[in-house]
Design a protein around this motif. Structure first.
Motif, PDB file in Angstrom:
ATOM      1  N   ASP A   6      17.180 -27.807   3.465  1.00  0.00           N
ATOM      2  CA  ASP A   6      17.040 -28.789   4.544  1.00  0.00           C
ATOM      3  C   ASP A   6      17.848 -28.456   5.794  1.00  0.00           C
ATOM      4  OD1 ASP A   6      19.284 -29.263   2.990  1.00  0.00           O
ATOM      5  OD2 ASP A   6      19.168 -31.440   3.148  1.00  0.00           O
ATOM      6  N   GLY A   7      18.256 -27.198   5.958  1.00  0.00           N
ATOM      7  CA  GLY A   7      18.944 -26.812   7.182  1.00  0.00           C
ATOM      8  C   GLY A   7      19.949 -25.700   6.996  1.00  0.00           C
ATOM      9  N   PHE A   8      21.053 -25.812   7.707  1.00  0.00           N
ATOM     10  CA  PHE A   8      22.088 -24.786   7.733  1.00  0.00           C
ATOM     11  C   PHE A   8      23.440 -25.460   7.554  1.00  0.00           C
ATOM     12  CE2 PHE A   8      18.420 -23.369   9.966  1.00  0.00           C
ATOM     13  CZ  PHE A   8      18.275 -22.052   9.587  1.00  0.00           C
ATOM     14  N   VAL A   9      24.250 -24.930   6.667  1.00  0.00           N
ATOM     15  CA  VAL A   9      25.536 -25.536   6.347  1.00  0.00           C
ATOM     16  C   VAL A   9      26.663 -24.658   6.867  1.00  0.00           C
ATOM     17  CG1 VAL A   9      27.086 -26.232   4.481  1.00  0.00           C
ATOM     18  CG2 VAL A   9      24.626 -26.660   4.292  1.00  0.00           C
ATOM     19  N   VAL A  10      27.568 -25.270   7.638  1.00  0.00           N
ATOM     20  CA  VAL A  10      28.822 -24.609   7.993  1.00  0.00           C
ATOM     21  C   VAL A  10      29.784 -24.993   6.881  1.00  0.00           C
ATOM     22  CG1 VAL A  10      30.674 -24.367   9.691  1.00  0.00           C
ATOM     23  CG2 VAL A  10      28.315 -24.682  10.460  1.00  0.00           C
ATOM     24  N   LYS A  11      30.301 -23.999   6.202  1.00  0.00           N
ATOM     25  CA  LYS A  11      31.054 -24.204   4.968  1.00  0.00           C
ATOM     26  C   LYS A  11      32.480 -24.697   5.189  1.00  0.00           C
ATOM     27  CE  LYS A  11      29.760 -23.052   1.412  1.00  0.00           C
ATOM     28  NZ  LYS A  11      29.256 -23.941   0.393  1.00  0.00           N
ATOM     29  N   LYS A  12      32.914 -25.500   4.221  1.00  0.00           N
ATOM     30  CA  LYS A  12      34.304 -25.934   4.145  1.00  0.00           C
ATOM     31  C   LYS A  12      35.193 -24.690   4.228  1.00  0.00           C
ATOM     32  CE  LYS A  12      37.493 -27.938   0.799  1.00  0.00           C
ATOM     33  NZ  LYS A  12      37.616 -28.563  -0.531  1.00  0.00           N
ATOM     34  N   GLY A  13      36.267 -24.775   5.014  1.00  0.00           N
ATOM     35  CA  GLY A  13      37.165 -23.641   5.200  1.00  0.00           C
ATOM     36  C   GLY A  13      36.857 -22.821   6.436  1.00  0.00           C
ATOM     37  N   VAL A  15      36.595 -21.989  10.320  1.00  0.00           N
ATOM     38  CA  VAL A  15      37.426 -22.367  11.466  1.00  0.00           C
ATOM     39  C   VAL A  15      36.531 -22.430  12.693  1.00  0.00           C
ATOM     40  CG1 VAL A  15      39.391 -21.730  12.898  1.00  0.00           C
ATOM     41  CG2 VAL A  15      39.460 -21.316  10.426  1.00  0.00           C
ATOM     42  N   ILE A  16      36.609 -23.555  13.414  1.00  0.00           N
ATOM     43  CA  ILE A  16      35.815 -23.738  14.618  1.00  0.00           C
ATOM     44  C   ILE A  16      36.706 -23.556  15.843  1.00  0.00           C
ATOM     45  CG2 ILE A  16      34.226 -25.264  13.399  1.00  0.00           C
ATOM     46  CD1 ILE A  16      35.499 -27.620  14.937  1.00  0.00           C
ATOM     47  N   GLN A  34      32.103 -37.217  15.255  1.00  0.00           N
ATOM     48  CA  GLN A  34      31.642 -37.785  13.996  1.00  0.00           C
ATOM     49  C   GLN A  34      32.416 -37.211  12.803  1.00  0.00           C
ATOM     50  OE1 GLN A  34      27.472 -37.030  13.247  1.00  0.00           O
ATOM     51  NE2 GLN A  34      27.573 -37.814  11.166  1.00  0.00           N
ATOM     52  N   TYR A  35      32.711 -35.930  12.864  1.00  0.00           N
ATOM     53  CA  TYR A  35      33.386 -35.247  11.759  1.00  0.00           C
ATOM     54  C   TYR A  35      34.869 -34.976  12.040  1.00  0.00           C
ATOM     55  CZ  TYR A  35      28.958 -34.743   9.412  1.00  0.00           C
ATOM     56  OH  TYR A  35      27.778 -35.015   8.765  1.00  0.00           O
ATOM     57  N   ASN A  36      35.431 -35.671  13.003  1.00  0.00           N
ATOM     58  CA  ASN A  36      36.816 -35.444  13.394  1.00  0.00           C
ATOM     59  C   ASN A  36      37.791 -35.520  12.216  1.00  0.00           C
ATOM     60  OD1 ASN A  36      38.867 -34.997  15.430  1.00  0.00           O
ATOM     61  ND2 ASN A  36      39.452 -37.133  15.080  1.00  0.00           N
ATOM     62  N   ASP A  37      37.550 -36.447  11.306  1.00  0.00           N
ATOM     63  CA  ASP A  37      38.449 -36.587  10.155  1.00  0.00           C
ATOM     64  C   ASP A  37      38.248 -35.483   9.116  1.00  0.00           C
ATOM     65  OD1 ASP A  37      35.934 -37.620   9.482  1.00  0.00           O
ATOM     66  OD2 ASP A  37      36.761 -39.104   8.106  1.00  0.00           O
ATOM     67  N   GLN A  38      37.239 -34.633   9.327  1.00  0.00           N
ATOM     68  CA  GLN A  38      36.993 -33.500   8.431  1.00  0.00           C
ATOM     69  C   GLN A  38      37.364 -32.162   9.085  1.00  0.00           C
ATOM     70  OE1 GLN A  38      36.384 -33.883   5.281  1.00  0.00           O
ATOM     71  NE2 GLN A  38      36.380 -36.084   5.631  1.00  0.00           N
ATOM     72  N   ILE A  39      38.090 -32.236  10.214  1.00  0.00           N
ATOM     73  CA  ILE A  39      38.577 -31.044  10.915  1.00  0.00           C
ATOM     74  C   ILE A  39      40.093 -31.157  10.966  1.00  0.00           C
ATOM     75  CG2 ILE A  39      38.536 -29.710  13.054  1.00  0.00           C
ATOM     76  CD1 ILE A  39      35.816 -31.129  13.677  1.00  0.00           C
ATOM     77  N   ASP A  40      40.796 -30.200  10.370  1.00  0.00           N
ATOM     78  CA  ASP A  40      42.259 -30.320  10.339  1.00  0.00           C
ATOM     79  C   ASP A  40      42.895 -29.843  11.639  1.00  0.00           C
ATOM     80  OD1 ASP A  40      42.580 -27.503  10.241  1.00  0.00           O
ATOM     81  OD2 ASP A  40      43.186 -27.485   8.135  1.00  0.00           O
ATOM     82  N   ASP A  42      44.368 -27.235  12.407  1.00  0.00           N
ATOM     83  CA  ASP A  42      44.108 -25.820  12.711  1.00  0.00           C
ATOM     84  C   ASP A  42      42.630 -25.571  12.976  1.00  0.00           C
ATOM     85  OD1 ASP A  42      46.802 -25.010  12.412  1.00  0.00           O
ATOM     86  OD2 ASP A  42      46.555 -24.983  10.233  1.00  0.00           O
ATOM     87  N   PHE A  43      41.861 -26.653  13.120  1.00  0.00           N
ATOM     88  CA  PHE A  43      40.420 -26.615  13.375  1.00  0.00           C
ATOM     89  C   PHE A  43      39.635 -25.977  12.232  1.00  0.00           C
ATOM     90  CE2 PHE A  43      42.368 -27.487  17.377  1.00  0.00           C
ATOM     91  CZ  PHE A  43      41.545 -28.476  17.902  1.00  0.00           C
ATOM     92  N   MET A  44      40.126 -26.201  11.020  1.00  0.00           N
ATOM     93  CA  MET A  44      39.430 -25.757   9.817  1.00  0.00           C
ATOM     94  C   MET A  44      38.665 -26.946   9.243  1.00  0.00           C
ATOM     95  SD  MET A  44      40.829 -24.136   6.239  1.00  0.00           S
ATOM     96  CE  MET A  44      41.750 -22.879   7.102  1.00  0.00           C
ATOM     97  N   LEU A  45      37.421 -26.682   8.796  1.00  0.00           N
ATOM     98  CA  LEU A  45      36.619 -27.744   8.204  1.00  0.00           C
ATOM     99  C   LEU A  45      37.104 -28.071   6.800  1.00  0.00           C
ATOM    100  CD1 LEU A  45      32.998 -26.733   9.281  1.00  0.00           C
ATOM    101  CD2 LEU A  45      34.639 -28.202  10.455  1.00  0.00           C
ATOM    102  N   LEU A  46      37.190 -29.357   6.523  1.00  0.00           N
ATOM    103  CA  LEU A  46      37.650 -29.834   5.221  1.00  0.00           C
ATOM    104  C   LEU A  46      36.484 -30.168   4.296  1.00  0.00           C
ATOM    105  CD1 LEU A  46      40.523 -32.123   6.508  1.00  0.00           C
ATOM    106  CD2 LEU A  46      40.688 -29.760   5.667  1.00  0.00           C
ATOM    107  N   GLU A  47      35.254 -30.076   4.819  1.00  0.00           N
ATOM    108  CA  GLU A  47      34.054 -30.273   4.003  1.00  0.00           C
ATOM    109  C   GLU A  47      32.900 -29.511   4.634  1.00  0.00           C
ATOM    110  OE1 GLU A  47      31.730 -34.230   5.581  1.00  0.00           O
ATOM    111  OE2 GLU A  47      33.323 -34.569   4.139  1.00  0.00           O
TER     112      GLU A  47
END
Length: 89
Positions: A6-13, A15-16, A34-40, A42-47
């Protein structure tokens, strides 16, 4: 980035970019908010985060307009566009 049914996933871990360009598409800014609470800090995705298109995923990561067909590459440098053209042959 991972292609799924159903699309494309940017993986947990992943860095944006910590910055966004002035010409960054509004949907990217909204998605980052929207996903601010899932970006630490260091700008790493938490999910994992799902996108409809490779360009949407690339723009989210880069913080700017991006063509996902040329930005996403394998470890050997093959672009998504090149991979897709090989599968169509």
């Amino acid at each position: 980035m991972l292609r799924v049914s159903d699309g494309f996933v940017v993986k947990k871990g992943s860095v944006i970019s910590s910055k966004q360009t002035k010409s960054c598409p509004e949907y990217v800014t909204k998605k980052r908010e929207q996903y601010n609470d899932q970006i630490d800090s260091d700008f790493m995705l938490l999910e994992d985060i799902l996108f409809n298109t490779p360009s949407g995923a690339a723009a989210f990561v880069c913080g700017s307009s991006a063509n996902g067909n040329v930005e996403w590459k394998t470890s050997d440098g093959t672009t998504l566009k090149e991979l897709e053209s090989k599968t169509e042959e």
